[in-house]
Design an enzyme around this catalytic site. Structure first.
Site, PDB file in Angstrom:
ATOM      1  N   TYR A 100      -0.848 -10.537  -1.490  1.00 48.23           N
ATOM      2  CA  TYR A 100       0.311  -9.932  -0.827  1.00 48.23           C
ATOM      3  C   TYR A 100       0.401 -10.385   0.624  1.00 48.23           C
ATOM      4  O   TYR A 100      -0.601 -10.802   1.221  1.00 48.23           O
ATOM      5  CB  TYR A 100       0.216  -8.405  -0.877  1.00 48.23           C
ATOM      6  CG  TYR A 100      -0.956  -7.829  -0.111  1.00 48.23           C
ATOM      7  CD1 TYR A 100      -0.857  -7.549   1.251  1.00 48.23           C
ATOM      8  CD2 TYR A 100      -2.166  -7.558  -0.744  1.00 48.23           C
ATOM      9  CE1 TYR A 100      -1.935  -7.034   1.953  1.00 48.23           C
ATOM     10  CE2 TYR A 100      -3.248  -7.039  -0.046  1.00 48.23           C
ATOM     11  CZ  TYR A 100      -3.120  -6.776   1.303  1.00 48.23           C
ATOM     12  OH  TYR A 100      -4.188  -6.270   2.006  1.00 48.23           O
ATOM     13  N   ARG A 118      -2.635 -12.504   1.940  1.00 48.28           N
ATOM     14  CA  ARG A 118      -4.014 -12.109   1.682  1.00 48.28           C
ATOM     15  C   ARG A 118      -4.280 -12.251   0.179  1.00 48.28           C
ATOM     16  O   ARG A 118      -3.426 -11.917  -0.648  1.00 48.28           O
ATOM     17  CB  ARG A 118      -4.255 -10.650   2.071  1.00 48.28           C
ATOM     18  CG  ARG A 118      -4.129 -10.364   3.562  1.00 48.28           C
ATOM     19  CD  ARG A 118      -5.190  -9.369   3.981  1.00 48.28           C
ATOM     20  NE  ARG A 118      -6.514  -9.954   3.826  1.00 48.28           N
ATOM     21  CZ  ARG A 118      -7.642  -9.244   3.713  1.00 48.28           C
ATOM     22  NH1 ARG A 118      -7.589  -7.910   3.718  1.00 48.28           N
ATOM     23  NH2 ARG A 118      -8.816  -9.838   3.582  1.00 48.28           N
ATOM     24  N   TYR A 134       0.857  -1.184   0.000  1.00 42.85           N
ATOM     25  CA  TYR A 134       0.000   0.000   0.000  1.00 42.85           C
ATOM     26  C   TYR A 134       0.895   1.237   0.000  1.00 42.85           C
ATOM     27  O   TYR A 134       2.046   1.204   0.448  1.00 42.85           O
ATOM     28  CB  TYR A 134      -0.911   0.008   1.228  1.00 42.85           C
ATOM     29  CG  TYR A 134      -2.021  -1.006   1.153  1.00 42.85           C
ATOM     30  CD1 TYR A 134      -3.306  -0.646   0.750  1.00 42.85           C
ATOM     31  CD2 TYR A 134      -1.789  -2.346   1.480  1.00 42.85           C
ATOM     32  CE1 TYR A 134      -4.330  -1.583   0.679  1.00 42.85           C
ATOM     33  CE2 TYR A 134      -2.805  -3.290   1.408  1.00 42.85           C
ATOM     34  CZ  TYR A 134      -4.058  -2.892   1.002  1.00 42.85           C
ATOM     35  OH  TYR A 134      -5.066  -3.828   0.926  1.00 42.85           O
ATOM     36  N   HIS A 159     -10.472  -2.538  -1.581  1.00 42.12           N
ATOM     37  CA  HIS A 159     -11.299  -2.109  -0.450  1.00 42.12           C
ATOM     38  C   HIS A 159     -12.322  -1.071  -0.908  1.00 42.12           C
ATOM     39  O   HIS A 159     -12.016  -0.207  -1.734  1.00 42.12           O
ATOM     40  CB  HIS A 159     -10.433  -1.446   0.623  1.00 42.12           C
ATOM     41  CG  HIS A 159      -9.473  -2.345   1.311  1.00 42.12           C
ATOM     42  ND1 HIS A 159      -9.709  -2.886   2.556  1.00 42.12           N
ATOM     43  CD2 HIS A 159      -8.242  -2.796   0.937  1.00 42.12           C
ATOM     44  CE1 HIS A 159      -8.678  -3.625   2.923  1.00 42.12           C
ATOM     45  NE2 HIS A 159      -7.777  -3.584   1.954  1.00 42.12           N
ATOM     46  N   HIS A 206      -7.439  -8.024  -3.686  1.00 42.76           N
ATOM     47  CA  HIS A 206      -8.738  -7.408  -3.440  1.00 42.76           C
ATOM     48  C   HIS A 206      -8.651  -5.899  -3.556  1.00 42.76           C
ATOM     49  O   HIS A 206      -7.564  -5.312  -3.520  1.00 42.76           O
ATOM     50  CB  HIS A 206      -9.259  -7.775  -2.041  1.00 42.76           C
ATOM     51  CG  HIS A 206      -8.334  -7.349  -0.939  1.00 42.76           C
ATOM     52  ND1 HIS A 206      -7.284  -8.129  -0.498  1.00 42.76           N
ATOM     53  CD2 HIS A 206      -8.288  -6.217  -0.193  1.00 42.76           C
ATOM     54  CE1 HIS A 206      -6.640  -7.508   0.462  1.00 42.76           C
ATOM     55  NE2 HIS A 206      -7.220  -6.333   0.668  1.00 42.76           N
TER      56      HIS A 206
END
Length: 304
Positions: free
Chosen positions: A193, A214, A157, A219, A217
């Site tokens: 990731y 994870r 991120y 969010h 995806h």
């Protein structure tokens, strides 16, 4: 006189909260004491083990900053975040399923025009996201803020990068639904990731031989007046970690078939520079109320 020994100590501690003014706070504290004391007795907890737990929690707190929340990560990997989510959203009755907020809802989510490439500076396979917000009956909800954020093609991120303070946000934005409840944007195809493993939570995951991954995806946080705030993900179908998400956040309804396309133009008429992917998803909100969380480290006050 009460004897503060193993047989009577728990009752004394529980009773010490008897005058707590708030009934709910009193209930939560007393139930926590019962469970915690029972755990100590059932496990014959040693001094060394308790000191290790105290040190672990201390280091977890020390790892937190205004843009990193190690305690949220700890809650996530222990399944507590999803359990709290489950008991607070038992009756969806046609509304979109919820999942964890995660520790990366940070910084400013600036209102952005539809069709914007929110990952324009990043390398990766392009993806077009087209979506719609309605009530449970399909009525479109206009002028609704929708925050979106996701990891880059390397699994990071923006807030995890040293350049975040100077380069600003990437792969995150706020869109306002149009008169038909629609919004759309371009980005890159996210990948699966690992959660951050450079802190005590990662240490626990690695020492217990759990994988830290994870599934891919995006969010979404949808906050409409008169409706419960919706905090959810849309997962990329076919990801190999869908059945073993380290934070237990996957639900079947939230998995989208993100198809690869070779059309020369994207749905908004812009020219494609090569193959691209299409994510389509419709969000259905449940009537109600609630407070949406605020982004960590946000510098500008905006409705969340």
């Amino acid at each position: 006189m009460t004897q503060f020994n193993e047989a009577e100590l728990t009752a004394a501690v529980v009773n010490s909260f008897e005058q707590t003014p708030d009934p709910r706070a009193k209930f939560l504290l007393q139930e926590l004491m019962k469970s915690l004391h029972d755990y100590v007795r059932r496990t014959d907890l040693t001094f060394e083990e308790w000191n290790y737990a105290i040190d672990f929690l201390t280091r977890t707190g020390q790892k937190c900053s205004d843009i990193r929340q190690e305690f949220i990560l700890l809650s996530d990997v222990l399944g507590v975040s999803m359990l709290v989510d489950a008991v607070n959203h038992r009756d969806r009755d046609g509304a979109t399923e919820t999942t964890v907020l995660g520790p990366f809802y940070v910084g400013e989510h600036k209102v952005t025009p539809h069709g914007t490439d929110i990952s324009a500076k990043l390398e990766g396979e392009r993806m077009f996201v087209q979506s719609r917000v309605t009530d449970r009956g399909g009525k479109p909800l206009a002028s609704i803020p929708v925050d979106v954020w996701h990891a880059d093609g390397d699994g990071f991120y923006d807030s995890q990068k040293p350049s975040f303070e100077t380069a600003g946000p990437s792969s995150r934005a706020r869109f306002i639904t149009d008169s038909d409840g629609r919004f759309f944007f371009k980005t890159i195809l996210p990948c699966s990731y690992p959660i951050p493993t450079d802190g005590p939570v990662g240490e626990m995951i690695m020492q217990t031989r759990r994988h830290p991954m994870r599934p891919a995806h995006v969010h979404f946080l949808v906050n409409a007046p008169g409706y419960e705030p919706l905090i959810t993900h849309v997962f990329i179908g076919g990801d190999k970690y869908l059945d073993s998400d380290v934070v237990f956040g996957v639900k079947d309804e939230l998995v989208a078939n993100v198809g690869r396309r070779t059309d020369p133009t994207m749905p908004d008429g812009t020219k494609a520079s090569g193959p691209w992917h299409l994510m389509t998803y419709e969000f259905h909100l449940k009537p109600g109320e609630g407070l949406a969380p605020k982004p960590l480290g946000a510098k500008v006050a905006q409705p969340a």
